[in-house]
Design a protein around this motif. Structure first.
Motif, PDB file in Angstrom:
ATOM      1  N   ALA A   1       3.613  -3.206   8.278  1.00  0.00           N
ATOM      2  CA  ALA A   1       3.581  -2.490   6.996  1.00  0.00           C
ATOM      3  C   ALA A   1       2.434  -2.976   6.122  1.00  0.00           C
ATOM      4  CB  ALA A   1       4.911  -2.656   6.278  1.00  0.00           C
ATOM      5  N   VAL A   2       2.230  -4.295   6.082  1.00  0.00           N
ATOM      6  CA  VAL A   2       1.142  -4.843   5.263  1.00  0.00           C
ATOM      7  C   VAL A   2      -0.216  -4.446   5.843  1.00  0.00           C
ATOM      8  CG1 VAL A   2       0.052  -6.957   4.420  1.00  0.00           C
ATOM      9  CG2 VAL A   2       2.550  -6.767   4.451  1.00  0.00           C
ATOM     10  N   PHE A   3      -0.395  -4.660   7.139  1.00  0.00           N
ATOM     11  CA  PHE A   3      -1.673  -4.336   7.769  1.00  0.00           C
ATOM     12  C   PHE A   3      -1.916  -2.827   7.758  1.00  0.00           C
ATOM     13  CE2 PHE A   3      -4.353  -4.754  11.897  1.00  0.00           C
ATOM     14  CZ  PHE A   3      -5.505  -4.613  11.153  1.00  0.00           C
ATOM     15  N   GLY A   4      -0.862  -2.035   7.885  1.00  0.00           N
ATOM     16  CA  GLY A   4      -1.006  -0.579   7.856  1.00  0.00           C
ATOM     17  C   GLY A   4      -1.552  -0.092   6.530  1.00  0.00           C
ATOM     18  N   GLY A   5      -1.160  -0.744   5.434  1.00  0.00           N
ATOM     19  CA  GLY A   5      -1.712  -0.389   4.127  1.00  0.00           C
ATOM     20  C   GLY A   5      -3.196  -0.673   4.051  1.00  0.00           C
ATOM     21  N   ILE A   6      -3.602  -1.814   4.599  1.00  0.00           N
ATOM     22  CA  ILE A   6      -5.020  -2.175   4.580  1.00  0.00           C
ATOM     23  C   ILE A   6      -5.842  -1.192   5.408  1.00  0.00           C
ATOM     24  CG2 ILE A   6      -6.679  -4.033   5.043  1.00  0.00           C
ATOM     25  CD1 ILE A   6      -4.269  -5.971   4.990  1.00  0.00           C
ATOM     26  N   MET A   7      -5.235  -0.640   6.455  1.00  0.00           N
ATOM     27  CA  MET A   7      -5.973   0.248   7.352  1.00  0.00           C
ATOM     28  C   MET A   7      -6.293   1.609   6.739  1.00  0.00           C
ATOM     29  SD  MET A   7      -4.213  -0.656  11.019  1.00  0.00           S
ATOM     30  CE  MET A   7      -4.722   0.917  11.714  1.00  0.00           C
ATOM     31  N   ILE A   8      -5.775   1.888   5.550  1.00  0.00           N
ATOM     32  CA  ILE A   8      -6.196   3.102   4.842  1.00  0.00           C
ATOM     33  C   ILE A   8      -7.696   3.059   4.582  1.00  0.00           C
ATOM     34  CG2 ILE A   8      -5.991   4.369   2.662  1.00  0.00           C
ATOM     35  CD1 ILE A   8      -3.116   3.444   2.506  1.00  0.00           C
TER      36      ILE A   8
ATOM     37  N   PRO B   1      -9.909   0.275  -2.771  1.00  0.00           N
ATOM     38  CA  PRO B   1      -8.910  -0.395  -3.611  1.00  0.00           C
ATOM     39  C   PRO B   1      -7.503   0.140  -3.392  1.00  0.00           C
ATOM     40  CG  PRO B   1     -10.243   1.099  -4.936  1.00  0.00           C
ATOM     41  CD  PRO B   1     -10.897   1.003  -3.590  1.00  0.00           C
ATOM     42  N   VAL B   2      -7.373   1.429  -3.028  1.00  0.00           N
ATOM     43  CA  VAL B   2      -6.048   1.996  -2.763  1.00  0.00           C
ATOM     44  C   VAL B   2      -5.408   1.287  -1.567  1.00  0.00           C
ATOM     45  CG1 VAL B   2      -4.808   4.072  -2.031  1.00  0.00           C
ATOM     46  CG2 VAL B   2      -6.580   4.227  -3.783  1.00  0.00           C
ATOM     47  N   GLY B   3      -6.195   1.071  -0.511  1.00  0.00           N
ATOM     48  CA  GLY B   3      -5.675   0.370   0.655  1.00  0.00           C
ATOM     49  C   GLY B   3      -5.279  -1.059   0.346  1.00  0.00           C
ATOM     50  N   ALA B   4      -6.102  -1.750  -0.439  1.00  0.00           N
ATOM     51  CA  ALA B   4      -5.770  -3.120  -0.821  1.00  0.00           C
ATOM     52  C   ALA B   4      -4.480  -3.166  -1.628  1.00  0.00           C
ATOM     53  CB  ALA B   4      -6.917  -3.727  -1.626  1.00  0.00           C
ATOM     54  N   LEU B   5      -4.304  -2.202  -2.542  1.00  0.00           N
ATOM     55  CA  LEU B   5      -3.080  -2.169  -3.352  1.00  0.00           C
ATOM     56  C   LEU B   5      -1.861  -1.781  -2.512  1.00  0.00           C
ATOM     57  CD1 LEU B   5      -4.435  -0.591  -6.640  1.00  0.00           C
ATOM     58  CD2 LEU B   5      -3.587  -2.905  -6.318  1.00  0.00           C
ATOM     59  N   ALA B   6      -2.064  -0.916  -1.497  1.00  0.00           N
ATOM     60  CA  ALA B   6      -0.962  -0.594  -0.589  1.00  0.00           C
ATOM     61  C   ALA B   6      -0.505  -1.849   0.151  1.00  0.00           C
ATOM     62  CB  ALA B   6      -1.392   0.484   0.402  1.00  0.00           C
TER      63      ALA B   6
ATOM     64  N   PHE C   1       3.263  -6.262   0.773  1.00  0.00           N
ATOM     65  CA  PHE C   1       3.415  -7.710   0.741  1.00  0.00           C
ATOM     66  C   PHE C   1       4.508  -8.118  -0.253  1.00  0.00           C
ATOM     67  CE2 PHE C   1       2.037 -11.959  -0.765  1.00  0.00           C
ATOM     68  CZ  PHE C   1       2.113 -12.640   0.437  1.00  0.00           C
ATOM     69  N   GLU C   2       4.540  -7.450  -1.402  1.00  0.00           N
ATOM     70  CA  GLU C   2       5.588  -7.757  -2.390  1.00  0.00           C
ATOM     71  C   GLU C   2       6.966  -7.448  -1.822  1.00  0.00           C
ATOM     72  OE1 GLU C   2       5.305  -9.195  -5.302  1.00  0.00           O
ATOM     73  OE2 GLU C   2       3.126  -9.370  -5.233  1.00  0.00           O
TER      74      GLU C   2
ATOM     75  N   VAL D   1      -4.066 -11.998 -12.153  1.00  0.00           N
ATOM     76  CA  VAL D   1      -2.777 -11.384 -12.476  1.00  0.00           C
ATOM     77  C   VAL D   1      -2.073 -10.912 -11.206  1.00  0.00           C
ATOM     78  CG1 VAL D   1      -1.631  -9.490 -13.717  1.00  0.00           C
ATOM     79  CG2 VAL D   1      -3.576 -10.681 -14.754  1.00  0.00           C
ATOM     80  N   LEU D   2      -2.810 -10.241 -10.316  1.00  0.00           N
ATOM     81  CA  LEU D   2      -2.264  -9.756  -9.054  1.00  0.00           C
ATOM     82  C   LEU D   2      -3.370  -9.781  -8.016  1.00  0.00           C
ATOM     83  CD1 LEU D   2       0.188  -8.358  -7.593  1.00  0.00           C
ATOM     84  CD2 LEU D   2      -0.917  -6.190  -8.147  1.00  0.00           C
ATOM     85  N   HIS D   3      -3.134 -10.495  -6.921  1.00  0.00           N
ATOM     86  CA  HIS D   3      -4.144 -10.616  -5.872  1.00  0.00           C
ATOM     87  C   HIS D   3      -4.575  -9.245  -5.367  1.00  0.00           C
ATOM     88  CE1 HIS D   3      -4.494 -14.902  -5.377  1.00  0.00           C
ATOM     89  NE2 HIS D   3      -3.176 -15.029  -5.372  1.00  0.00           N
ATOM     90  N   GLU D   4      -5.876  -9.080  -5.225  1.00  0.00           N
ATOM     91  CA  GLU D   4      -6.548  -7.879  -4.733  1.00  0.00           C
ATOM     92  C   GLU D   4      -6.589  -6.740  -5.752  1.00  0.00           C
ATOM     93  OE1 GLU D   4      -8.091  -8.792  -2.183  1.00  0.00           O
ATOM     94  OE2 GLU D   4      -6.791 -10.527  -2.064  1.00  0.00           O
ATOM     95  N   SER D   5      -5.967  -6.895  -6.927  1.00  0.00           N
ATOM     96  CA  SER D   5      -6.094  -5.850  -7.945  1.00  0.00           C
ATOM     97  C   SER D   5      -7.497  -5.853  -8.549  1.00  0.00           C
ATOM     98  CB  SER D   5      -5.050  -6.049  -9.047  1.00  0.00           C
ATOM     99  OG  SER D   5      -5.292  -7.244  -9.774  1.00  0.00           O
ATOM    100  N   GLY D   6      -8.236  -6.942  -8.377  1.00  0.00           N
ATOM    101  CA  GLY D   6      -9.607  -7.001  -8.859  1.00  0.00           C
ATOM    102  C   GLY D   6     -10.489  -5.938  -8.217  1.00  0.00           C
ATOM    103  N   LEU D   7     -10.164  -5.562  -6.971  1.00  0.00           N
ATOM    104  CA  LEU D   7     -10.928  -4.507  -6.300  1.00  0.00           C
ATOM    105  C   LEU D   7     -10.778  -3.181  -7.037  1.00  0.00           C
ATOM    106  CD1 LEU D   7     -10.069  -5.290  -2.562  1.00  0.00           C
ATOM    107  CD2 LEU D   7     -12.038  -6.059  -3.888  1.00  0.00           C
TER     108      LEU D   7
END
Length: 612
Positions: A128-135, A168-173, A178-179, A247-253
C-alpha cells in the motif's frame, strides 16, 4: 568513523562529489552526442562506479548528509517542474490532465498495490505504501525523453503535467498509507493519524501559496534587486521545504510544487531568467542524484531481484500503468492514439527511488520485514522503464503519428522573397518549413508558394500555444527589422540552442559604434548580406539550387564549375541539416545534398523564371 570508511573506499568526500558531477554531466553530454537517452547512460555510469568497480559508495563518502542532500535535490527538481507549469500552456490538454490526476491517480495506486501484493509478493502494508509512491511518473526523466522524442504538443503536455503534478500527490499517498500502517502497528488512534495528515497538507498548501504570493509581490514591487532574485528564490524555497517537512514528512514536496506553480502563473518580468537558472540547476541535480542512487545499490541488494521482480515490472508496464490511464481518459476529447501513447509511457525517476528508500527503512523499523525489498524493486522499476521508454517513446510516437516532425524542421521569420525561395529549397530536402511574419501581407508569397505560414509575432503567447516549436530544430531570423531579428534570436536561443539560431547581417553591423556583443543575435547565414542585399540578389536573377554529391560529381567539381555560388545549407546522408555562413564548406559526403545561392541559368533568365 566516516573519514575512515571513506578512505577505505579509495575516494574522499571531495573527490567523490567531483566524480558524481563529472559523470552526471559527462553522461548528459555523451547522450546528446550519441542521440541516446541520457538517463540510461547515467544509470550505467552509477552502476559501474558503484557496485561494479566499488569506487563510490555514497553512504560511506557522504554519511548522514546523503539523505538530506537527495531530499533537497528532489525538492529543487520539483520546484523547477512547478515553474514550468503555466496554466495557459494547458490549453486543450487541461481536461486530460485533470482526469489523469483525479481519476488516474487513485486507480493507479490501487493497480500498483495489487501488482505489488499479488505479483511481487509484498505484504499488504508494504504494498500500500509503495503503491502510493508508484503514482509518480518522474518529471526528471519525462523532460529529457520529451526533448528527444519531439512529441506533438498535447501528448507532451499531458505527460509533462501528469509527471509534475503527480509527484507530490504520490508522495502524499505514500504518507497516507504510512499513517494507516502506523495506526495498525502502534497505539496511535485513527483520528490522530488523520489529523496529522490533514495538518501537514494544510501547512504545505499555505506555506507554498504564501511564499509564491509573497515573492511575486516582492519581485513585482522591486523590493528585491535583480541580481538577488534567484538567490532569494532559492533560499525561500529551501525554507518552505524544510518547514513543511518538519510538520509532515514528504509534505515539503507539495509545498515547493505549489510555490513554483504560483510563481509560474504570476506573469513576472524576470520569470524567464529565473526559470532558466533553475533549469540549469536541475540538470546538474538530476545527473547527480541518478548517479548517487545507482551507485548506492549494492550487489547484495541487487541479488535479491528474482523472477518475481521481473514479473512485477512487466505487470506494471503492461497492466498497472495502462489500465488506469485508459480508464481515466475514457469518454474524453483526447484521441485514442494519444491515450495509447500516454498509457504505455510511464517512466519512473528520482523521486520514486528516493521516497521509496526512505519509506522502506521506516517500515522496516516498524517491524514490516519485507519492506526491505521496496528499495531494490523501486530501482528495478526505474531502470526498466527508463531504458524501455528511452528507446521506444520516439518510435511509438512516429508509429502513432504523434511526432511533431519526422525530420528537424526550419522556422523562418519574415515573409520576404529571399525567405520564400530558401523555404522552397528546404522543402526539396523534405524538411518541414514554416514562414512566420507579423504582417499578413508579407506572407502572401509564402502562401502562394504552398509553404505553411504563421501570422503573428513569434515571441507572443499565441505563438507559444499554436506553434509546435519542437517540430523545428533551426530558426532563421530574416525580417526587414534588424532589431527584431536580434531580439527574436536572443530570446529563442535557449529554446533552440544558440548553435541553431541564424540571422541575416545587420545593416550597421560593421560599424564599431553599432556592433553588438556576441551574446546577442544569431549566427550568420549564407552570403554576408543584409536583408536588402539578400533580396536584391533574387531581383537580379539569383536563385537557390539543390544539388546532390556523387562519386562522379564531387563537391570540388561543382565548386570549380560554379565559383560564384554561395553554399547555404547541407543535408547529410544521415538526415542532419547544417546551415553555413559565407566561406564555410560542407563535409560533402557521398549522398549529401546541399543548397547554394547562385545566378539563375541563362535559359531561366531569358524566360523570366525564378527557381525555388
Amino acid at each position: 568513523m566516516a573519514v575512515t570508511e571513506a578512505a577505505s573506499s579509495g575516494l574522499d568526500a571531495t573527490l567523490a562529489f567531483a566524480l558524481v558531477g563529472a559523470l552526471g554531466v559527462g553522461s548528459q553530454w555523451l547522450a546528446w552526442r550519441l542521440r541516446l537517452p541520457a538517463i540510461v547512460l547515467m544509470l550505467l555510469a552509477g552502476l559501474i562506479i558503484g557496485p561494479g568497480l566499488g569506487l563510490l559508495n555514497p553512504r560511506e563518502q557522504f554519511g548522514d548528509m546523503l539523505a538530506p542532500m537527495v531530499a533537497i535535490a528532489v525538492a529543487i527538481i520539483l520546484f523547477e517542474g512547478g515553474l514550468t507549469l503555466n496554466f495557459r500552456s494547458l490549453s486543450d490538454a487541461a481536461k486530460g490532465v485533470r482526469r489523469l490526476v483525479i481519476v488516474g491517480g487513485p486507480l493507479g495506486w490501487a493497480a500498483s498495490t495489487a501488482a505489488l501484493y499479488y505479483v511481487a509478493g509484498l505484504s499488504i502494508e508494504a504494498a500500500a505504501v509503495f503503491g502510493g509512491i508508484m503514482i509518480v511518473t518522474g518529471p526528471t526523466v519525462i523532460a529529457p525523453l520529451l526533448r528527444q522524442a519531439r512529441l506533438s504538443k498535447r501528448p507532451a503536455a499531458l505527460l509533462q503535467w501528469e509527471a509534475i503534478v503527480n509527484d507530490p500527490v504520490g508522495a502524499l499517498a505514500a504518507v497516507l498509507a504510512f499513517e494507516v500502517v502506523i495506526v495498525m502497528q502502534t497505539a496511535t488512534g485513527p483520528a490522530e493519524a488523520a489529523g496529522a495528515l490533514l495538518t501537514g497538507i494544510a501547512v504545505a498548501s499555505v506555506l507554498g501559496g504564501a511564499a509564491g504570493w509573497g515573492l511575486s509581490k516582492a519581485f513585482r514591487m522591486a523590493w528585491v534587486p535583480e541580481y538577488m532574485k534567484v538567490p532569494v528564490l532559492f533560499v525561500v524555497m529551501l525554507g518552505v521545504f524544510a518547514m513543511s517537512d518538519s510538520v509532515l514528512h514528504e509534505s515539503g514536496l507539495l509545498a515547493v510544487t505549489i510555490m513554483g506553480l504560483w510563481i509560474a502563473n504570476a506573469d513576472l518580468p524576470s520569470y524567464a531568467e529565473m526559470r532558466r537558472f533553475k533549469e540549469h540547476a536541475t540538470i546538474l541535480l538530476v545527473s547527480g542524484v541518478f548517479i548517487l542512487l545507482a551507485a548506492g545499490m549494492s550487489l547484495d541488494v541487487l541479488s535479491t531481484l528474482d523472477w518475481r521482480a521481473a514479473a512485477f515490472v512487466l505487470a506494471v508496464i503492461l497492466v498497472a500503468r495502462p489500465l488506469p490511464v485508459l480508464a481515466a481518459l475514457a469518454f474524453s476529447n483526447i484521441p485514442w492514439r494519444e491515450r495509447l501513447l500516454v498509457a504505455f509511457t510511464g517512466p519512473r525517476g528520482v523521486v520514486l527511488v528516493a521516497v521509496a528508500g526512505l519509506f522502506g527503512e521506516r517500515l522496516v523499523s516498524l517491524g514490516i520485514a519485507d519492506a526491505d525489498r521496496i528499495a531494490p524493486l523501486a530501482f528495478a522499476l526505474v531502470s526498466a522503464t527508463v531504458v524501455l521508454h528511452g528507446f521506444t517513446l520516439a518510435p511509438m510516437a512516429r508509429l502513432l503519428g504523434l511526432s511533431a516532425s519526422e525530420a528537424p524542421g526550419v522556422l523562418i521569420l519574415g515573409g520576404s522573397r529571399w525567405s520564400v525561395a530558401l523555404g522552397q529549397a528546404l522543402t526539396k530536402l523534405e524538411l518541414p518549413v514554416m514562414v512566420a511574419d507579423a504582417n499578413h501581407a508579407h506572407l502572401r508569397a509564402a502562401r502562394e508558394a504552398g509553404l505553411p505560414v504563421f501570422w503573428g509575432d513569434i515571441l507572443s503567447e499565441a505563438a507559444e500555444h499554436r506553434l509546435e516549436l519542437a517540430a523545428y530544430e533551426k530558426l532563421i531570423c530574416a525580417t526587414d527589422n534588424d532589431a527584431y531579428n536580434t531580439l527574436a534570436a536572443t530570446d529563442l536561443a535557449p529554446e533552440f540552442g544558440r548553435e541553431n539560431i541564424f540571422q541575416l547581417k545587420r545593416v550597421k553591423q560593421s560599424s564599431t559604434r553599432h556592433a553588438l556583443p556576441a551574446t546577442l543575435g544569431g549566427r550568420a547565414i549564407g552570403a554576408d548580406d543584409t536583408f536588402f542585399d539578400a533580396n536584391a540578389r533574387l531581383s537580379e536573377g539569383w536563385e537557390f539550387r539543390v544539388t546532390r554529391v556523387t562519386e562522379e560529381f564531387t563537391m570540388d567539381d561543382w565548386i570549380a564549375k560554379h565559383p560564384e555560388a554561395i553554399i547555404t545549407a547541407e543535408m547529410g546522408p544521415n538526415g542532419t541539416l547544417r546551415l553555413f555562413a559565407e566561406g564555410e564548406r560542407p563535409k560533402a559526403n557521398k549522398g549529401a545534398r546541399f543548397i547554394a545561392l547562385m545566378p539563375a541559368r541563362q535559359e531561366r533568365r531569358q524566360g523570366g523564371g525564378q527557381a525555388g
